[in-house]
Scaffold this active site. Structure first.
Site, PDB file in Angstrom:
ATOM      1  N   TYR A 124    -104.363 -23.996   8.084  1.00  0.00           N
ATOM      2  CA  TYR A 124    -104.628 -25.314   9.007  1.00  0.00           C
ATOM      3  C   TYR A 124    -103.337 -25.069   9.776  1.00  0.00           C
ATOM      4  O   TYR A 124    -102.215 -24.373   9.704  1.00  0.00           O
ATOM      5  CB  TYR A 124    -104.416 -26.344   8.074  1.00  0.00           C
ATOM      6  N   THR A 144    -100.973 -26.809  11.015  1.00  0.00           N
ATOM      7  CA  THR A 144     -99.715 -27.203  10.741  1.00  0.00           C
ATOM      8  C   THR A 144     -98.749 -26.591   9.627  1.00  0.00           C
ATOM      9  O   THR A 144     -97.796 -26.993   9.348  1.00  0.00           O
ATOM     10  CB  THR A 144     -99.552 -28.629  10.830  1.00  0.00           C
ATOM     11  N   LYS A 145     -99.785 -25.618   8.908  1.00  0.00           N
ATOM     12  CA  LYS A 145     -99.009 -25.038   7.888  1.00  0.00           C
ATOM     13  C   LYS A 145     -97.932 -24.032   8.207  1.00  0.00           C
ATOM     14  O   LYS A 145     -97.727 -23.852   9.589  1.00  0.00           O
ATOM     15  CB  LYS A 145    -100.200 -24.166   6.900  1.00  0.00           C
ATOM     16  N   ASN A 146     -97.170 -23.531   7.290  1.00  0.00           N
ATOM     17  CA  ASN A 146     -96.111 -22.430   7.801  1.00  0.00           C
ATOM     18  C   ASN A 146     -96.755 -21.304   8.628  1.00  0.00           C
ATOM     19  O   ASN A 146     -95.787 -20.838   9.278  1.00  0.00           O
ATOM     20  CB  ASN A 146     -95.460 -22.023   6.721  1.00  0.00           C
ATOM     21  N   MET A 147     -97.889 -21.031   8.398  1.00  0.00           N
ATOM     22  CA  MET A 147     -98.528 -20.118   9.280  1.00  0.00           C
ATOM     23  C   MET A 147    -100.142 -20.409   9.397  1.00  0.00           C
ATOM     24  O   MET A 147    -100.391 -21.354   8.525  1.00  0.00           O
ATOM     25  CB  MET A 147     -98.350 -18.615   8.703  1.00  0.00           C
TER      26      MET A 147
END
Length: 367
Positions: A182, A184-187
């Protein structure tokens, strides 16, 4: 307050990602194709201990397919934490199975292994731990319990790309693991998910399930879904994967600075042997009510321009979808006290110092 707002989260999409998308669009092949296949291989090598990986259209889809591949059926029970995003339990419930909610360890915010065994019944088929905020769950103890009771383990690694426990990457402990992609995840891949599989049988079942139950066109072997990832999304993910190590290092640097300088709040603890990747940097306002925590957050935003978020204000077992009366004291405590500060790679040193100054000022004012 005239200071620009430091956002709580900020996806990083640059020219490299745009060029990758243009390349796919120019190729004329935008559905699941060669980009997806390459992304799966690269993700496997970097983040999943070379386990076979299967790309899907969302993290929730990956979780759903993982449970189906494990044979979960209506009437079964799967043990999950209640302090998590609702998708962890939703993926169980939509099958017709029952999510059985247990408490967390207040220090790591992850499922408490000592609570799992008491929740096991003759209907229990699996355990779905969550590596919350980027901190690995206590997988060594969880696997012991699973082995003792012949249960599968499916990891919710949605927020934990690159996290490790005793040198072993999350996503390589259970029969399968889901990573979210998604924005906003770390990637990110724009939207999407990745599932790592313990062996070829689970991987093949996942591939069938994501593609209408077929490996060859019109030769449907099992009932399946359309949970495929597009080549457009995979191209974005491949670029992001090359930047993840640098971004993770920045998150860890920011977290270390916060650990050393924040005052008047409980900073996140890291368990022995754990490598935290700080999808969220989550403090606790110890002893606060939810209203007091919310006022703390409001002061950070309105008086200091520091974005922040509460993940998660309502335990899943108390959401309208489930509405259960359970005694989960650490879960309730966390839901009252947690507050996540900006820790994304776009946080500059000046932003970092302003966050520290703001938190300390608000904590002192409320002391």
């Amino acid at each position: 307050m005239n200071k620009p707002m430091i956002p709580a989260a900020k996806p990083i999409i640059g020219d490299d990602e745009r060029r990758a998308v243009d390349r796919v669009l120019a190729s004329g092949m935008v559905a699941q194709g060669p980009e997806v296949a390459e992304f799966e291989k690269e993700f496997s090598a970097q983040l999943a201990g070379s386990r076979e990986c299967v790309a899907v259209n969302s993290g929730t889809s990956g979780q759903h397919l993982g449970l189906l591949a494990s044979g979960v059926k209506p009437g079964d029970e799967v043990i999950v934490p209640s302090f998590t995003f609702a998708a962890t339990a939703n993926s169980v419930a939509v099958i017709g199975a029952t999510p059985v909610f247990v408490d967390i360890d207040i220090d790591t915010f992850c499922i408490d292994p000592s609570a799992i065994e008491d929740a096991i019944t003759d209907r229990t088929v699996g355990i779905q731990p969550v590596h919350l905020y980027g901190h690995p769950a206590a997988m060594d103890r969880i696997l012991e319990i699973a082995k003792k009771h012949s249960l599968f383990v499916g990891e919710d690694a949605a927020q934990a790309h690159g996290a490790e426990l005793n040198g072993q990457q999350v996503g390589t402990f259970g029969q399968w693991a889901m990573f979210s992609l998604y924005p906003t995840k770390n990637m990110t891949s724009g939207e999407g998910g990745m599932v790592s599989a313990e062996g070829p049988e689970i991987a093949r079942t996942l591939r069938l399930l994501r593609n209408q139950g077929m490996e060859k066109q019109y030769a449907n072997e099992i009932p399946g879904l359309n949970n495929r990832m597009t080549d457009i999304h995979a191209a974005i993910g491949r670029v992001q994967l090359t930047k993840l190590e640098e971004w993770t290092k920045r998150r860890q640097e920011l977290a270390a600075h916060f650990d050393a300088n924040l005052q008047g709040v409980v900073v996140p603890k890291v368990a022995d042997g754990a490598t935290h990747v700080y999808h969220q940097y989550t403090i606790r306002i110890d002893g606060a009510s939810a209203q007091e925590r919310d006022r703390f957050a409001q002061a950070l935003r309105e008086e200091h321009g520091v974005g922040c978020g509460v993940y998660y204000p309502t335990p899943v077992h108390r959401l309208p979808a489930f509405e259960l009366e359970l005694d989960l004291p650490n879960t309730e405590k966390a839901a009252r006290e947690v507050l996540s500060l900006p820790v994304h790679p776009s946080v500059s040193d000046a932003d970092r110092d302003r966050i520290v100054e703001a938190v300390n000022a608000v904590a002192t004012a409320g002391a």
